[in-house]
Design a protein around this motif. Structure first.
Motif, PDB file in Angstrom:
ATOM      1  N   LEU A  18     -25.641-116.914  44.394  1.00 45.12           N
ATOM      2  CA  LEU A  18     -26.469-115.728  44.648  1.00 45.12           C
ATOM      3  C   LEU A  18     -27.813-115.802  43.936  1.00 45.12           C
ATOM      4  O   LEU A  18     -28.495-114.786  43.777  1.00 45.12           O
ATOM      5  CB  LEU A  18     -25.710-114.475  44.207  1.00 45.12           C
ATOM      6  CG  LEU A  18     -24.326-114.273  44.842  1.00 45.12           C
ATOM      7  CD1 LEU A  18     -23.657-113.029  44.249  1.00 45.12           C
ATOM      8  CD2 LEU A  18     -24.432-114.144  46.359  1.00 45.12           C
ATOM      9  N   THR A  19     -28.213-116.991  43.521  1.00 45.57           N
ATOM     10  CA  THR A  19     -29.421-117.123  42.714  1.00 45.57           C
ATOM     11  C   THR A  19     -30.692-116.804  43.489  1.00 45.57           C
ATOM     12  O   THR A  19     -31.736-116.541  42.873  1.00 45.57           O
ATOM     13  CB  THR A  19     -29.526-118.541  42.140  1.00 45.57           C
ATOM     14  OG1 THR A  19     -29.501-119.499  43.219  1.00 45.57           O
ATOM     15  CG2 THR A  19     -28.371-118.829  41.193  1.00 45.57           C
ATOM     16  N   ARG A  20     -30.629-116.815  44.815  1.00 43.28           N
ATOM     17  CA  ARG A  20     -31.846-116.557  45.611  1.00 43.28           C
ATOM     18  C   ARG A  20     -32.071-115.072  45.877  1.00 43.28           C
ATOM     19  O   ARG A  20     -33.079-114.690  46.473  1.00 43.28           O
ATOM     20  CB  ARG A  20     -31.759-117.301  46.947  1.00 43.28           C
ATOM     21  CG  ARG A  20     -30.687-116.800  47.901  1.00 43.28           C
ATOM     22  CD  ARG A  20     -30.498-117.733  49.080  1.00 43.28           C
ATOM     23  NE  ARG A  20     -30.036-119.034  48.623  1.00 43.28           N
ATOM     24  CZ  ARG A  20     -29.969-120.113  49.396  1.00 43.28           C
ATOM     25  NH1 ARG A  20     -30.336-120.038  50.673  1.00 43.28           N
ATOM     26  NH2 ARG A  20     -29.530-121.258  48.915  1.00 43.28           N
ATOM     27  N   MET A  56     -23.423-104.005  53.846  1.00 43.62           N
ATOM     28  CA  MET A  56     -23.352-104.380  52.441  1.00 43.62           C
ATOM     29  C   MET A  56     -23.687-105.860  52.297  1.00 43.62           C
ATOM     30  O   MET A  56     -23.063-106.719  52.918  1.00 43.62           O
ATOM     31  CB  MET A  56     -21.937-104.104  51.912  1.00 43.62           C
ATOM     32  CG  MET A  56     -21.739-104.322  50.433  1.00 43.62           C
ATOM     33  SD  MET A  56     -20.026-103.953  49.961  1.00 43.62           S
ATOM     34  CE  MET A  56     -19.941-102.194  50.336  1.00 43.62           C
ATOM     35  N   ARG A  57     -24.695-106.153  51.453  1.00 49.80           N
ATOM     36  CA  ARG A  57     -25.138-107.546  51.316  1.00 49.80           C
ATOM     37  C   ARG A  57     -25.966-107.725  50.051  1.00 49.80           C
ATOM     38  O   ARG A  57     -26.528-106.753  49.504  1.00 49.80           O
ATOM     39  CB  ARG A  57     -25.978-107.958  52.521  1.00 49.80           C
ATOM     40  CG  ARG A  57     -27.226-107.083  52.726  1.00 49.80           C
ATOM     41  CD  ARG A  57     -28.119-107.596  53.856  1.00 49.80           C
ATOM     42  NE  ARG A  57     -27.427-107.700  55.118  1.00 49.80           N
ATOM     43  CZ  ARG A  57     -27.341-106.703  56.019  1.00 49.80           C
ATOM     44  NH1 ARG A  57     -27.884-105.518  55.740  1.00 49.80           N
ATOM     45  NH2 ARG A  57     -26.719-106.868  57.168  1.00 49.80           N
ATOM     46  N   PHE A  58     -26.045-108.960  49.589  1.00 51.32           N
ATOM     47  CA  PHE A  58     -27.047-109.346  48.607  1.00 51.32           C
ATOM     48  C   PHE A  58     -28.299-109.748  49.372  1.00 51.32           C
ATOM     49  O   PHE A  58     -28.223-110.454  50.388  1.00 51.32           O
ATOM     50  CB  PHE A  58     -26.553-110.510  47.746  1.00 51.32           C
ATOM     51  CG  PHE A  58     -25.444-110.127  46.803  1.00 51.32           C
ATOM     52  CD1 PHE A  58     -25.735-109.587  45.557  1.00 51.32           C
ATOM     53  CD2 PHE A  58     -24.117-110.287  47.171  1.00 51.32           C
ATOM     54  CE1 PHE A  58     -24.714-109.218  44.690  1.00 51.32           C
ATOM     55  CE2 PHE A  58     -23.081-109.924  46.309  1.00 51.32           C
ATOM     56  CZ  PHE A  58     -23.386-109.391  45.069  1.00 51.32           C
ATOM     57  N   GLU A  59     -29.445-109.314  48.910  1.00 48.05           N
ATOM     58  CA  GLU A  59     -30.691-109.671  49.574  1.00 48.05           C
ATOM     59  C   GLU A  59     -31.815-109.811  48.557  1.00 48.05           C
ATOM     60  O   GLU A  59     -31.692-109.379  47.412  1.00 48.05           O
ATOM     61  CB  GLU A  59     -31.060-108.650  50.648  1.00 48.05           C
ATOM     62  CG  GLU A  59     -31.264-107.226  50.171  1.00 48.05           C
ATOM     63  CD  GLU A  59     -31.657-106.302  51.321  1.00 48.05           C
ATOM     64  OE1 GLU A  59     -32.604-106.662  52.061  1.00 48.05           O
ATOM     65  OE2 GLU A  59     -31.029-105.240  51.484  1.00 48.05           O
ATOM     66  N   ILE A  62     -29.966-107.203  40.476  1.00 45.87           N
ATOM     67  CA  ILE A  62     -29.311-108.267  39.732  1.00 45.87           C
ATOM     68  C   ILE A  62     -30.133-108.490  38.462  1.00 45.87           C
ATOM     69  O   ILE A  62     -31.318-108.817  38.553  1.00 45.87           O
ATOM     70  CB  ILE A  62     -29.230-109.562  40.553  1.00 45.87           C
ATOM     71  CG1 ILE A  62     -28.445-109.324  41.839  1.00 45.87           C
ATOM     72  CG2 ILE A  62     -28.580-110.676  39.733  1.00 45.87           C
ATOM     73  CD1 ILE A  62     -28.421-110.521  42.769  1.00 45.87           C
ATOM     74  N   PRO A  63     -29.564-108.316  37.283  1.00 47.64           N
ATOM     75  CA  PRO A  63     -30.359-108.410  36.054  1.00 47.64           C
ATOM     76  C   PRO A  63     -31.065-109.748  35.878  1.00 47.64           C
ATOM     77  O   PRO A  63     -32.233-109.786  35.498  1.00 47.64           O
ATOM     78  CB  PRO A  63     -29.320-108.171  34.947  1.00 47.64           C
ATOM     79  CG  PRO A  63     -28.238-107.397  35.609  1.00 47.64           C
ATOM     80  CD  PRO A  63     -28.174-107.914  37.013  1.00 47.64           C
ATOM     81  N   GLU A  64     -30.384-110.860  36.139  1.00 46.23           N
ATOM     82  CA  GLU A  64     -30.968-112.201  35.985  1.00 46.23           C
ATOM     83  C   GLU A  64     -30.299-113.114  37.014  1.00 46.23           C
ATOM     84  O   GLU A  64     -29.245-113.705  36.749  1.00 46.23           O
ATOM     85  CB  GLU A  64     -30.758-112.723  34.567  1.00 46.23           C
ATOM     86  CG  GLU A  64     -31.232-114.137  34.302  1.00 46.23           C
ATOM     87  CD  GLU A  64     -32.664-114.370  34.767  1.00 46.23           C
ATOM     88  OE1 GLU A  64     -32.917-115.417  35.373  1.00 46.23           O
ATOM     89  OE2 GLU A  64     -33.525-113.497  34.532  1.00 46.23           O
ATOM     90  N   PRO A  65     -30.872-113.223  38.227  1.00 47.83           N
ATOM     91  CA  PRO A  65     -30.205-113.920  39.332  1.00 47.83           C
ATOM     92  C   PRO A  65     -29.828-115.363  39.034  1.00 47.83           C
ATOM     93  O   PRO A  65     -28.855-115.870  39.602  1.00 47.83           O
ATOM     94  CB  PRO A  65     -31.236-113.841  40.463  1.00 47.83           C
ATOM     95  CG  PRO A  65     -32.064-112.632  40.142  1.00 47.83           C
ATOM     96  CD  PRO A  65     -32.142-112.603  38.650  1.00 47.83           C
ATOM     97  N   SER A  66     -30.569-116.049  38.165  1.00 46.26           N
ATOM     98  CA  SER A  66     -30.299-117.459  37.916  1.00 46.26           C
ATOM     99  C   SER A  66     -28.903-117.693  37.345  1.00 46.26           C
ATOM    100  O   SER A  66     -28.405-118.822  37.375  1.00 46.26           O
ATOM    101  CB  SER A  66     -31.348-118.031  36.954  1.00 46.26           C
ATOM    102  OG  SER A  66     -31.247-117.430  35.678  1.00 46.26           O
ATOM    103  N   ARG A  67     -28.250-116.642  36.841  1.00 45.31           N
ATOM    104  CA  ARG A  67     -26.921-116.801  36.257  1.00 45.31           C
ATOM    105  C   ARG A  67     -25.808-116.802  37.311  1.00 45.31           C
ATOM    106  O   ARG A  67     -24.680-117.193  37.013  1.00 45.31           O
ATOM    107  CB  ARG A  67     -26.661-115.696  35.228  1.00 45.31           C
ATOM    108  CG  ARG A  67     -27.742-115.556  34.148  1.00 45.31           C
ATOM    109  CD  ARG A  67     -27.853-116.814  33.294  1.00 45.31           C
ATOM    110  NE  ARG A  67     -29.041-116.821  32.464  1.00 45.31           N
ATOM    111  CZ  ARG A  67     -29.093-116.387  31.220  1.00 45.31           C
ATOM    112  NH1 ARG A  67     -28.016-115.882  30.661  1.00 45.31           N
ATOM    113  NH2 ARG A  67     -30.216-116.463  30.532  1.00 45.31           N
ATOM    114  N   LEU A  68     -26.105-116.352  38.534  1.00 46.38           N
ATOM    115  CA  LEU A  68     -25.051-116.169  39.539  1.00 46.38           C
ATOM    116  C   LEU A  68     -24.938-117.403  40.431  1.00 46.38           C
ATOM    117  O   LEU A  68     -25.195-117.368  41.629  1.00 46.38           O
ATOM    118  CB  LEU A  68     -25.312-114.916  40.371  1.00 46.38           C
ATOM    119  CG  LEU A  68     -25.347-113.603  39.587  1.00 46.38           C
ATOM    120  CD1 LEU A  68     -25.546-112.423  40.515  1.00 46.38           C
ATOM    121  CD2 LEU A  68     -24.079-113.430  38.761  1.00 46.38           C
TER     122      LEU A  68
END
Length: 478
Positions: free
Chosen positions: A113-115, A199-202, A165-171
């Motif tokens: 989910l980093t993007r 419902m989605r990550f975007e 997302i607080p810090e996407p690079s962690r996911l």
């Protein structure tokens, strides 16, 4: 309403009480090693679960009151398409459970989910109730990347919820796609329904002004014994949304990078646990020992507001209630008695990241060390202690004639033997401000046997109605 197969898991649906246990290691890689990549799909539910099995919903455990009957889909209501997720929130006395909640779980290897920069979904309610918790990053295993948005008010129209997302690079490999928990606190026990869709990550690209915080954004100070550990609490991230509104999410320590200013005094690990490692070093210029360390944190290179200044000390302590030391078990912090005579309300609460005790409508109240039937708690042995420390804040105007009296009981269950009392006058207190008191135990007449203390009784006789207490401990300076 279509029902999905359910799995159960014991969990408490708020981030501050999730057990975060993380194990990490570093490995050296060569150019020949191909780093594993994971599914980057951000879709969760659009008419049907996306990339998830029929068992994608894992309920909180019915054994702790979770209702498993109110989750399903609705083919008659949707924001887009033909179907939505429908949640029927039960009444507190529902025989199947008094609240509903759980997680949507990716049962594969997890997702990259980093993007993305936010979890989004549309929601509407049958009434304008408040849902206790929405979030993601909880998988009932390590919950390493748990994030929650609390107290979301519903509308009877569809509205978009954005959880940054607080810090996407962690996911890099996340399985916890979604979390919710709902009860009827906002509807006075009346059940209601809400629907969720799309419902989605975007990647919105419009979240601004990141403001991470630890300890509720407060600069705090603590005196801590060597070899004692203290977890940092109230971790959060705030963003400004495209609407101009701010949104603050609670988040796990894994999103932060923690630092210490003096590793000779204190260290802090990736879980945000501060450990006092030593007394510090002698300053060659002054000849004095620097026994302090300042703990700070960063998120994505942004300094978090809030800090913890640690002072390494050598004090023998028996802590009854404090964030500074490990507390001994006690029966309660709000022993209430004598209906019709005692008026005191309140107990332990969290204020700006600190655990404190708030009492209102106070005339008297107890902290019972032991004695409640079946508790198994032992009396407090303070035979090696010489002092009592307590912080008191009067949350109203204080007059010189007001007072706050501390009574200590021996053998609380055997005749309520008062070991002595100490009275703090109104002139020693301050309105709406903390005052610290260090009281010799010799100030309590009758305290001859300190090996079986049973309780504190705090008495104001209504001269002070609203008072907060903190850092209650016995100690003996070495």
């Amino acid at each position: 309403m279509k029902k999905y197969n359910l799995k159960y898991n014991i969990a408490i649906p708020i981030l501050g009480m999730l057990c975060i246990v993380m194990v990490s290691c570093e490995r050296g890689y060569t150019d020949e090693v191909e780093i594993a990549t994971f599914n980057p799909n951000g879709e969760i539910f659009t008419d049907a679960p996306v990339g998830l099995t029929d068992e994608f919903f894992t309920s909180f455990d019915p054994a702790v009151g979770a209702n498993t009957e109110g989750f399903g889909t609705d083919d008659d209501v949707s924001y887009q398409g033909t179907s939505s997720i429908r949640i029927d929130v039960p009444t507190p006395n529902d025989p199947n459970g008094g609240f509903i909640g759980g997680i949507f779980l990716d049962r594969g290897a997890g997702r990259d989910l980093t993007r993305y920069d936010a979890l989004t979904f549309w929601v509407k309610g049958s009434t304008t109730a408040t849902v206790g918790t929405f979030g993601f990053g909880t998988d009932f295993e390590d919950n390493e990347h748990a994030v929650t948005l609390d107290n979301v008010q519903l509308s009877t129209d569809w509205r978009k919820v954005i959880i940054p997302i607080p810090e996407p690079s962690r996911l890099v490999q996340e399985k916890g796609m979604f979390l919710f928990a709902a009860g009827t606190q906002s509807t006075n026990g009346v059940g209601y329904t809400f629907w969720m869709d799309e419902m989605r990550f975007e990647r919105l690209g419009t979240l601004g002004q990141p403001r991470p915080a630890i300890l509720g954004g407060q600069d705090q100070t603590a005196q801590i014994n060597i070899d004692t550990s203290l977890p940092l609490s109230s971790l959060s991230q705030t963003y400004n949304l495209p609407t101009g509104q701010d949104v603050t999410v609670s988040c796990a320590p894994a999103y932060f990078d923690f630092e210490t200013s003096n590793p000779f005094v204190a260290s802090v690990d990736e879980n945000g646990v501060v450990t006092v490692d030593g007394p510090g070093e002698v300053d060659p210029d002054t000849g004095l020992v620097d026994n302090t360390a300042v703990i700070t944190a960063f998120m994505g290179g942004v300094l978090a507001s809030g800090s913890l200044t640690v002072q390494s000390v050598d004090i023998d302590v028996i802590s009854i209630f404090s964030d500074l030391y490990a507390n001994v078990p006690v029966d309660n912090y709000n022993g209430f008695y004598f209906d019709g005579f005692q008026t005191t309300l309140g107990g332990a609460v969290v204020e700006d990241g600190n655990n404190i005790i708030d009492y209102t409508v106070m005339n008297f109240v107890a902290i019972e060390f032991y004695g409640r039937e079946g508790s198994g708690i032992q009396p407090v042995d303070a035979s090696e202690m010489s002092m009592l420390h307590i912080d008191v804040r009067v949350n109203e105007n204080v007059d010189p004639s007001d007072f706050f009296r501390i009574e200590i009981f021996n053998n609380f269950t055997e005749g309520n033997q008062v070991a002595g009392s100490y009275t703090i006058s109104g002139s020693e207190l301050a309105s709406n401000d903390w005052v610290e008191f260090d009281i010799p135990l010799s100030s309590f007449p009758g305290l001859t046997a300190q090996d079986a203390l049973g309780a504190f009784i705090f008495v104001t006789d209504g001269t002070i109605a609203n008072v907060s207490l903190d850092n209650i401990y016995f100690y003996n300076e070495n």
